[in-house]
Design a protein around this motif. Structure first.
Motif, PDB file in Angstrom:
ATOM      1  N   ARG A  23     -17.943  18.089  41.769  1.00 39.59           N
ATOM      2  CA  ARG A  23     -19.171  17.299  41.853  1.00 39.59           C
ATOM      3  C   ARG A  23     -19.208  16.348  43.046  1.00 39.59           C
ATOM      4  NH1 ARG A  23     -23.499  17.781  38.486  1.00 39.59           N
ATOM      5  NH2 ARG A  23     -23.624  15.541  38.368  1.00 39.59           N
ATOM      6  N   TRP A  27     -24.315  19.916  47.028  1.00 41.63           N
ATOM      7  CA  TRP A  27     -25.007  21.017  46.374  1.00 41.63           C
ATOM      8  C   TRP A  27     -24.758  21.020  44.869  1.00 41.63           C
ATOM      9  CZ3 TRP A  27     -21.778  24.214  43.759  1.00 41.63           C
ATOM     10  CH2 TRP A  27     -20.442  24.253  44.164  1.00 41.63           C
ATOM     11  N   ALA A  28     -23.664  20.423  44.418  1.00 39.90           N
ATOM     12  CA  ALA A  28     -23.355  20.408  42.987  1.00 39.90           C
ATOM     13  C   ALA A  28     -24.128  19.337  42.238  1.00 39.90           C
ATOM     14  CB  ALA A  28     -21.860  20.200  42.784  1.00 39.90           C
ATOM     15  N   GLU A  30     -27.526  18.875  42.717  1.00 44.24           N
ATOM     16  CA  GLU A  30     -28.928  19.278  42.595  1.00 44.24           C
ATOM     17  C   GLU A  30     -29.198  19.825  41.197  1.00 44.24           C
ATOM     18  OE1 GLU A  30     -29.504  21.996  45.778  1.00 44.24           O
ATOM     19  OE2 GLU A  30     -29.164  20.466  47.322  1.00 44.24           O
ATOM     20  N   PRO A  32     -30.786  22.423  39.250  1.00 43.83           N
ATOM     21  CA  PRO A  32     -30.389  23.633  38.518  1.00 43.83           C
ATOM     22  C   PRO A  32     -28.897  23.904  38.602  1.00 43.83           C
ATOM     23  CG  PRO A  32     -31.908  24.180  40.316  1.00 43.83           C
ATOM     24  CD  PRO A  32     -31.689  22.711  40.340  1.00 43.83           C
ATOM     25  N   THR A  33     -28.311  23.606  39.731  1.00 43.30           N
ATOM     26  CA  THR A  33     -26.880  23.854  39.896  1.00 43.30           C
ATOM     27  C   THR A  33     -26.064  22.915  39.026  1.00 43.30           C
ATOM     28  OG1 THR A  33     -27.346  24.475  42.179  1.00 43.30           O
ATOM     29  CG2 THR A  33     -25.056  24.140  41.595  1.00 43.30           C
ATOM     30  N   PHE A  36     -26.127  24.023  35.395  1.00 41.58           N
ATOM     31  CA  PHE A  36     -25.311  25.224  35.200  1.00 41.58           C
ATOM     32  C   PHE A  36     -23.824  24.882  35.200  1.00 41.58           C
ATOM     33  CE2 PHE A  36     -23.047  28.951  36.880  1.00 41.58           C
ATOM     34  CZ  PHE A  36     -23.366  29.853  35.870  1.00 41.58           C
ATOM     35  N   ILE A  37     -23.412  24.022  36.109  1.00 41.84           N
ATOM     36  CA  ILE A  37     -22.000  23.629  36.170  1.00 41.84           C
ATOM     37  C   ILE A  37     -21.597  22.905  34.889  1.00 41.84           C
ATOM     38  CG2 ILE A  37     -20.358  22.101  37.345  1.00 41.84           C
ATOM     39  CD1 ILE A  37     -21.803  22.772  39.967  1.00 41.84           C
ATOM     40  N   SER A  40     -21.419  25.340  32.008  1.00 40.17           N
ATOM     41  CA  SER A  40     -20.244  26.208  32.133  1.00 40.17           C
ATOM     42  C   SER A  40     -18.968  25.483  31.707  1.00 40.17           C
ATOM     43  CB  SER A  40     -20.096  26.693  33.571  1.00 40.17           C
ATOM     44  OG  SER A  40     -21.214  27.433  33.963  1.00 40.17           O
TER      45      SER A  40
END
Length: 90
Positions: A23, A27-28, A30, A32-33, A36-37, A40
């Motif tokens: 994180r 990009w981590a 934003e 939607p990402t 998802f992370i 997961s």
């Protein structure tokens, strides 16, 4: 065979902490990402809790497994809460 399960449960203790390293990237963070992370990692934490409970009951009940059981069950509870908070409607 018993040592393999204990090793897997011990490794599963440290994997959820890698989200802190992941994180740090822009990009981590934003929308939607990031969701998802988090989903997961939460699913992995729930899986590791269930796997550790199964291993504790069926394979081994030594001191290291008790430590893994406590920590991975805390992870599983936190992961289930995170999944519920993301998936449940507002």
């Amino acid at each position: 065979m018993k040592n393999i399960f204990i090793s897997i449960c011990t490794i599963m203790l440290f994997i959820p902490w890698t989200i802190l390293i992941l994180r740090t990237n822009d990009w981590a963070l934003e929308s939607p990402t990031a969701e998802f992370i988090i989903l997961s990692y939460a699913a992995f934490m729930v899986f590791s809790g269930i796997f550790t409970i199964f291993t504790y009951l069926k394979v081994d009940k030594e001191a290291l497994m008790k430590i893994c059981l406590i920590i991975n069950c805390l992870y599983a509870f936190t992961g289930a809460a995170a999944i519920f908070l993301i998936v449940a409607p507002s």
